[in-house]
Design a protein around this motif. Structure first.
Motif, short mmCIF file in Angstrom:
data_model
loop_
_atom_site.label_atom_id
_atom_site.label_comp_id
_atom_site.label_asym_id
_atom_site.label_seq_id
_atom_site.Cartn_x
_atom_site.Cartn_y
_atom_site.Cartn_z
N SER A 146 33.20 31.51 32.62
CA SER A 146 34.23 30.41 32.73
C SER A 146 34.97 30.54 34.28
CB SER A 146 35.38 30.70 31.80
OG SER A 146 36.01 32.02 32.00
N ALA A 147 34.95 31.54 34.90
CA ALA A 147 35.93 31.63 36.32
C ALA A 147 35.19 32.42 37.01
CB ALA A 147 37.34 32.02 35.81
N THR A 148 35.27 32.23 38.41
CA THR A 148 34.68 33.13 39.54
C THR A 148 35.72 33.09 40.53
OG1 THR A 148 32.36 32.39 39.18
CG2 THR A 148 33.01 33.35 41.69
N HIS A 149 36.06 34.40 40.88
CA HIS A 149 36.92 34.77 41.95
C HIS A 149 36.41 35.37 43.09
CE1 HIS A 149 40.21 33.63 38.85
NE2 HIS A 149 39.37 34.41 38.02
N ASP A 150 37.13 35.25 44.26
CA ASP A 150 37.08 35.85 45.47
C ASP A 150 37.89 37.05 45.63
OD1 ASP A 150 36.11 37.07 47.70
OD2 ASP A 150 36.56 35.45 49.15
N ILE A 151 37.57 38.17 45.32
CA ILE A 151 38.34 39.21 45.29
C ILE A 151 39.16 39.69 46.30
CG2 ILE A 151 38.73 41.93 44.50
CD1 ILE A 151 37.97 40.10 42.02
N VAL A 152 38.57 39.30 47.54
CA VAL A 152 39.00 39.68 48.88
C VAL A 152 40.23 38.87 49.08
CG1 VAL A 152 38.62 39.68 51.35
CG2 VAL A 152 36.66 40.24 49.88
N THR A 153 40.27 37.60 48.48
CA THR A 153 41.35 36.80 49.07
C THR A 153 42.49 36.78 47.77
OG1 THR A 153 40.62 34.96 48.00
CG2 THR A 153 40.25 35.08 50.28
N LEU A 154 42.13 37.61 46.65
CA LEU A 154 43.35 37.39 45.57
C LEU A 154 44.26 38.35 45.87
CD1 LEU A 154 41.22 37.57 42.08
CD2 LEU A 154 42.21 35.71 43.32
N ARG A 155 45.58 38.17 45.39
CA ARG A 155 46.53 38.84 45.57
C ARG A 155 47.50 38.98 44.26
NH1 ARG A 155 44.39 40.49 48.89
NH2 ARG A 155 44.57 40.47 51.13
N GLY A 156 48.18 40.15 44.30
CA GLY A 156 49.27 40.15 43.11
C GLY A 156 48.73 39.84 41.82
N ASN A 157 49.23 38.76 40.86
CA ASN A 157 49.19 38.66 39.74
C ASN A 157 47.77 38.10 39.38
OD1 ASN A 157 51.49 39.41 38.54
ND2 ASN A 157 52.29 37.51 38.51
N ASP A 158 47.01 37.42 40.20
CA ASP A 158 45.72 37.05 40.06
C ASP A 158 44.51 38.04 40.15
OD1 ASP A 158 46.88 34.45 40.18
OD2 ASP A 158 46.57 34.25 42.43
N LEU A 159 45.22 39.00 41.02
CA LEU A 159 44.21 40.45 40.90
C LEU A 159 44.47 40.97 39.78
CD1 LEU A 159 42.27 41.69 43.03
CD2 LEU A 159 44.36 42.75 43.88
N ARG A 160 45.44 41.16 39.22
CA ARG A 160 45.74 42.13 38.03
C ARG A 160 45.03 41.34 36.80
NH1 ARG A 160 51.42 42.53 38.00
NH2 ARG A 160 51.39 41.39 35.84
N ASP A 161 45.34 39.87 36.70
CA ASP A 161 44.27 39.14 35.48
C ASP A 161 42.80 39.45 35.89
OD1 ASP A 161 44.31 37.11 33.66
OD2 ASP A 161 43.21 35.90 35.04
N VAL A 162 42.28 39.61 36.92
CA VAL A 162 40.80 39.74 37.01
C VAL A 162 40.64 41.48 36.49
CG1 VAL A 162 38.92 40.31 38.63
CG2 VAL A 162 40.69 38.28 38.74
N ARG A 163 41.33 42.32 36.84
CA ARG A 163 41.00 43.63 36.73
C ARG A 163 41.04 43.88 35.44
NH1 ARG A 163 45.23 46.54 40.99
NH2 ARG A 163 43.99 45.86 42.98
N GLY A 164 40.24 44.93 34.71
CA GLY A 164 40.18 44.99 33.25
C GLY A 164 39.35 43.98 32.67
N ARG A 165 39.62 42.78 32.85
CA ARG A 165 39.05 41.75 32.02
C ARG A 165 37.59 41.30 32.63
NH1 ARG A 165 41.83 35.97 30.88
NH2 ARG A 165 43.43 37.37 30.35
N ASP A 166 37.62 41.36 33.79
CA ASP A 166 36.17 40.87 34.39
C ASP A 166 35.49 42.11 34.79
OD1 ASP A 166 37.15 38.36 34.12
OD2 ASP A 166 37.20 37.90 36.39
N ALA A 167 36.23 43.11 35.38
CA ALA A 167 35.61 44.12 35.62
C ALA A 167 36.49 45.47 35.45
CB ALA A 167 35.38 44.09 37.46
N ALA A 168 36.01 46.65 34.94
CA ALA A 168 36.69 47.78 34.85
C ALA A 168 36.20 49.02 35.43
CB ALA A 168 36.80 48.11 33.36
N MET A 169 36.97 49.98 35.25
CA MET A 169 36.35 51.14 36.32
C MET A 169 36.39 52.69 35.37
SD MET A 169 36.67 51.95 40.02
CE MET A 169 36.29 53.36 40.78
N VAL A 170 35.41 53.29 35.64
CA VAL A 170 35.28 54.58 35.09
C VAL A 170 35.22 55.73 36.04
CG1 VAL A 170 34.01 56.16 33.84
CG2 VAL A 170 33.89 53.85 33.00
N PHE A 171 36.39 56.58 35.96
CA PHE A 171 36.56 57.39 37.11
C PHE A 171 35.79 58.75 37.04
CE2 PHE A 171 40.28 54.54 36.90
CZ PHE A 171 40.21 54.28 38.37
N GLN A 172 35.71 59.37 38.21
CA GLN A 172 34.97 60.54 38.20
C GLN A 172 35.54 61.59 37.38
OE1 GLN A 172 34.51 62.08 41.92
NE2 GLN A 172 33.54 63.88 41.48
#
Lengths: 565, 369
Positions: free
Chosen positions: A76-102
């Motif tokens: 439904s949506a495509t974002h260019d992460i490089v240009t995202l800031r603040g709330n927009d970036l937070r909206d993407v994190r976790g929902r579109d891509a999540a991270m598993v740490f070492q």
């Protein structure tokens, strides 16, 4: 298939104290949905930076250019992460891509129950009641294989084992059902048997949840086990991209070939059977009748418990013998007591019971004064070359230290000729003696460490995971050097490692430790070729081999072992 | 092949260099190094602090040349200065209620302030560092007792202690050295625990490092390990505490003088004393007796504190600001976290030679067992 991530000409540079440095130079990469892409490369190759860019997780000192297009799972949506800031970036994190740490032990907050931490991601993106959030957390915990999730959801991180914690971290990433999961060295901090379990879980994710995985790792065995496609990074660039079977069977780029060659394999080429006599190579013969350098009988080492906690028995009745000129490989997982044995032989940890004779000196209740002369005849190589040198002394001063301490040279300058000789033996240029430890790379430092351990011509060398902090190709070179020096100088060696393949490469005999008990001992062929003890069998089956076809077969063996054991 | 050697940290620059060791000694000196690496507001703060401190040191050193009159001078030739005279050509900052020249007193006042700093630091730093080193390295019950004592000493109000010491030394009104030592001794009681705690904490951290273990494995004795390996790695926070303690020393001396337990006006200039005598002037509109010594105290303390705080911020990579990354002037290097510089070594063609031939992997197939 649609692409979840589409990276085009990504460049990242960092502002540091010594000016701008480029970490990623022109990376172009696509990840299709449901695909497992492994990014491999050595430390500093830019693989982590590339992956972190996908989530916009770079520090403020980073300067990014290029495009990173991240598409939502339902398209439904495509974002260019490089240009995202603040709330927009937070909206993407976790929902579109999540991270598993070492490191699962540091990725979880110790003061909150795990269920709350999983629900936190949900609350950040949706409004929902505590009851619903809890129910979802329980669901996802069940999916990742935490037993009794209704009860365990209220437990705190320290009540889980390392492997379970990593499952919880994966659950945290899964709960929002992202289209992409970035796993940054997800199994590096785990023991090999636990690693196999986590890899098994990760393999299910694309099929069951439809998530793509970007797997960052330096372990080629993990790549062979899990990946569909592989991107090899070197110096900030992708030098080769291919599907996993092509890459392992027909690597194109010389760097990839070299990387694959450097990976040690169980039952692969061995370095231990060689002795150089002049230019000839001869089989090494260990004299079984000679007086042992180290002789342990019913060795026990107990760490006293604190504050009414029970004592911890690290080593429980171990018998072992190291004869002159012999390399004994000591294998075990973390907490098996292998390092404790090494430290006890070096006189760093007192032994509690039984007998341990080092160069004929009984270590039970030994006085430092009695042991001091023996120290001259023992060399020790530490695990982490970065911390085992005093950062304020030059390499030459550090290497000369044993001579000065034992009165063989009045000061480091007088010891310099001998130091230069040793530097040559470990294949470091003499000029490196005037450098400071931080000015050397990891492999070079470990060579210097070897020089320091060997400068007094010890009859016994204790090497505690000497290559586990090194990249795989550097590891190959250091092991090579190690075998060469051992053959030339003929010292006995206790080689401690968690890596079966590394031990197999060097050791004449292998001893397997499990929870402080020696479960199996014998030659490499005996222990690794036909393991008798179930633990050794499990250990061997858990070890991923850098070959996708063979690994698939091994996975089946492992599954059967697990089902029956 | 030679240009593609997979050794870690190849052709790599420092990600965060501690201090480049091959630069000249001058550039590696504590404060100089920080000035060179800092940028923006942090650099301004540090520079202001350094300038203020240098001015203070200059004034203290050359007080006899800078001051128009002596600190206890009441008359020039046969003419008395007169009390509470406003600023004029003879007395740029006027005179005090006691008839002293304000400018001269303020300039001379820098000397006892400087002496109290030196005396307090010398009295406390050696004891604090040595006790912290021994206590942290050996641990055990001695360590626990010392930590409790240090914590108890933290509770001492230094000014009250200074008054008691001043009375003990010289019955309250004292000579220059009496006042300076009273402040210095009482301060050392409070400062020794500070150095002790800081050094001890660092020693406890450093002694767990692998290089200390490796020294033990080699067979080094405890004295050598402490002196050669632990001490020098445990002193990195000392400059910070030192600068902050300098300002504390100046304030304590001024406080003593203000309360009347400081230095007699005939023995030396004392900012605290001058301030206390100007209390009544302030309400009657005489500003020139209070402002100069007050400013002197404020600027001296500010200078030392700014240097200390800046050093603290710059020592912490998370607080340190850096020049922004420039896309244009990029050098062909790649970053490695905790990476290492490996430039070419004379006589070595490529890094391949450094890592040694890997022929054991390549040669004779028959040796596979």
């Amino acid at each position: 298939m649609t692409n979840v991530v589409d990276i085009t000409d990504l460049r990242v540079s960092f502002a540091t104290d010594s000016g701008t440095v480029r970490a990623v130079e022109g990376v172009t990469l696509q990840v299709a949905s449901g695909e497992v892409l492994a990014i491999v490369g050595e430390s500093g190759s830019g693989k982590t930076v590339t992956a972190r860019t996908i989530l916009g997780l770079l520090p403020e000192t980073a300067l990014t250019s290029g495009a990173v297009l991240l598409t939502r799972k339902d398209g439904s949506a495509t974002h260019d992460i490089v240009t995202l800031r603040g709330n927009d970036l937070r909206d993407v994190r976790g929902r579109d891509a999540a991270m598993v740490f070492q490191e699962p032990s540091t990725a979880l907050n110790p003061v909150f129950p795990v269920g709350w931490q999983i629900a936190e991601g949900l609350r950040a993106h949706r409004k929902l009641s505590d009851k619903d959030a809890r129910a979802q957390a329980i669901d996802v915990l069940r999916l990742v294989g935490i037993p009794d999730p209704e009860h365990r959801v209220d437990h705190y991180p320290h009540q889980f084992s390392g492997g379970q914690k990593q499952r919880i971290v994966i659950a945290q990433a899964l709960v929002l059902d992202p289209g992409l999961i970035i796993a940054d060295e997800p199994t590096t901090a785990l023991d090999v048997t636990v690693q196999a379990e986590i890899l098994d879980l990760l393999r299910r994710l694309p099929q069951e949840f439809g998530s793509a995985i970007v797997l960052i790792t330096h372990n080629m065995g993990v790549v062979a086990d899990l990946a569909d496609r592989v991107a090899v990074m070197y110096n900030g660039e992708i030098v080769e991209q291919a599907d996993v079977h092509t890459l392992f069977s027909a690597p194109q780029h010389p760097y990839t070939r070299r990387l694959l060659d450097a990976v040690p394999r169980v039952g692969g080429r061995r370095l231990r059977d060689r002795v150089r006599v002049g230019d000839e190579l001869e089989a090494m013969v260990v004299d079984d009748s000679a007086t042992p350098v180290v002789e342990a009988k019913d060795l026990r080492i107990v760490y006293p418990g604190r504050l009414r906690q029970p004592d911890f028995t690290a080593v429980d009745g171990v018998d072992l013998v190291i004869r002159p000129g012999e390399v004994l490989g000591l294998v075990g997982e973390s907490g098996s007591g292998k390092t404790t044995i090494g430290r006890a032989i070096a006189g760093l940890t007192p032994i509690s019971d039984g007998s341990l004779k080092v160069h004929g000196v009984e270590m039970l209740r030994v006085k430092e004064k009695t042991f001091r002369p023996v120290r001259k005849r023992i060399g020790f190589v530490f695990q982490d070359p970065a911390t085992s040198f005093n950062p304020l002394l030059t390499i030459a001063q550090c290497v000369a230290e044993p001579m000065v301490v034992h009165g063989l040279a009045p000061n480091p300058q007088e010891a310099r000729p001998k130091v230069d000789e040793l530097m040559e033996a470990v294949q470091l240029p003499k000029a490196f003696g005037d450098r400071f430890p931080h000015e050397l790379s990891g492999g070079q430092r470990q060579r210097a460490s070897l020089a320091r351990a060997l400068i007094l011509g010890p009859e016994l060398l204790i090497a505690d995971e000497p290559t586990s902090a090194l990249d795989v190709s550097v590891q190959a070179r250091v092991l090579d050097l190690f075998a060469r020096l051992q053959a030339e100088l003929g010292f006995a060696c206790l080689f401690i490692s968690h890596d079966l393949a590394v031990v197999d490469l060097l050791a004449h005999r292998i001893a397997v430790l499990h929870r402080g008990v020696l479960v199996e001992e014998g030659t490499g062929d005996e222990v690794l070729g036909a393991p008798k003890h179930p633990y050794t069998q499990r250990l061997l089956a858990s070890l991923p081999v850098p070959d996708p076809v063979e690994q698939a077969a091994r996975r089946e063996t492992w599954r059967n072992l697990r089902a029956h054991g | 092949m030679a240009d593609l050697i997979p050794e870690t940290g190849l052709v790599v620059a420092h990600a965060t260099p501690p201090t480049p060791e091959h630069t000249s000694l001058w550039k590696r000196l504590p404060v100089v190094h920080q000035v060179r690496t800092s940028v923006g507001l942090q650099r301004t703060m540090l520079l202001v602090g350094i300038v203020l401190t240098l001015v203070f040191l200059f004034v203290a050193a050359f007080a006899p040349l800078l001051a128009p009159y002596g600190y206890a001078q009441l008359s020039s030739g046969d003419v008395n200065f007169g009390a509470q005279q406003p600023p004029s050509a003879e007395h740029w900052l006027g005179t005090t209620v006691g008839g002293y020249d304000v400018l001269s007193r303020t300039i001379w006042g820098a000397r006892p302030a400087f002496l109290v700093i030196v005396a307090a630091v010398v009295l406390s730093i050696f004891i604090g560092v040595v006790v912290g080193l021994v206590s942290g390295y050996f641990g055990g019950w001695v360590d626990r007792v010392l930590v409790v004592i240090a914590d108890a000493l933290f509770a001492f109000p230094s000014l009250l202690l200074a008054i008691v010491v001043a009375i003990v030394i010289s019955g309250g009104q004292s000579s220059m050295w009496g006042g300076v030592m009273a402040a210095a001794i009482s301060l050392s009681v409070v400062m020794i625990p500070q150095y002790f705690r800081v050094v001890r904490a660092e020693v406890v951290r450093v002694k767990a490092e692998a290089f200390v273990e490796s020294a033990r494995v080699i067979g080094s004795g405890p004295v050598r390990i402490m002196g050669r390996h632990v001490l020098r790695n445990s002193t990195r926070t000392l400059p910070l505490i030192l600068t902050l303690n300098c300002s504390e020393a100046v304030l304590t001396l001024a406080g003593l003088g203000f309360l009347g337990f400081g230095i007699e006006p005939t023995k030396a200039g004392d900012w605290g004393y001058d301030l206390s005598r100007s209390l009544s002037d302030v309400t009657s509109g005489i500003w020139w007796t209070a402002v100069p010594p007050g400013l002197a105290i404020v600027l001296t303390v500010l200078g030392a504190t700014l240097v200390g705080e800046s050093l603290n911020d710059l020592a912490d990579p998370r607080l340190r600001t850096r020049r922004a990354a420039k896309a244009a002037a990029l050098s062909p290097v790649t970053a490695v976290p905790g990476g290492v510089a490996t430039d070419r070594v004379p006589g070595v063609e490529s890094i391949d030679e450094l890592e040694g031939p890997s022929d054991l992997f390549d040669d004779d197939e028959g040796l596979r067992s």
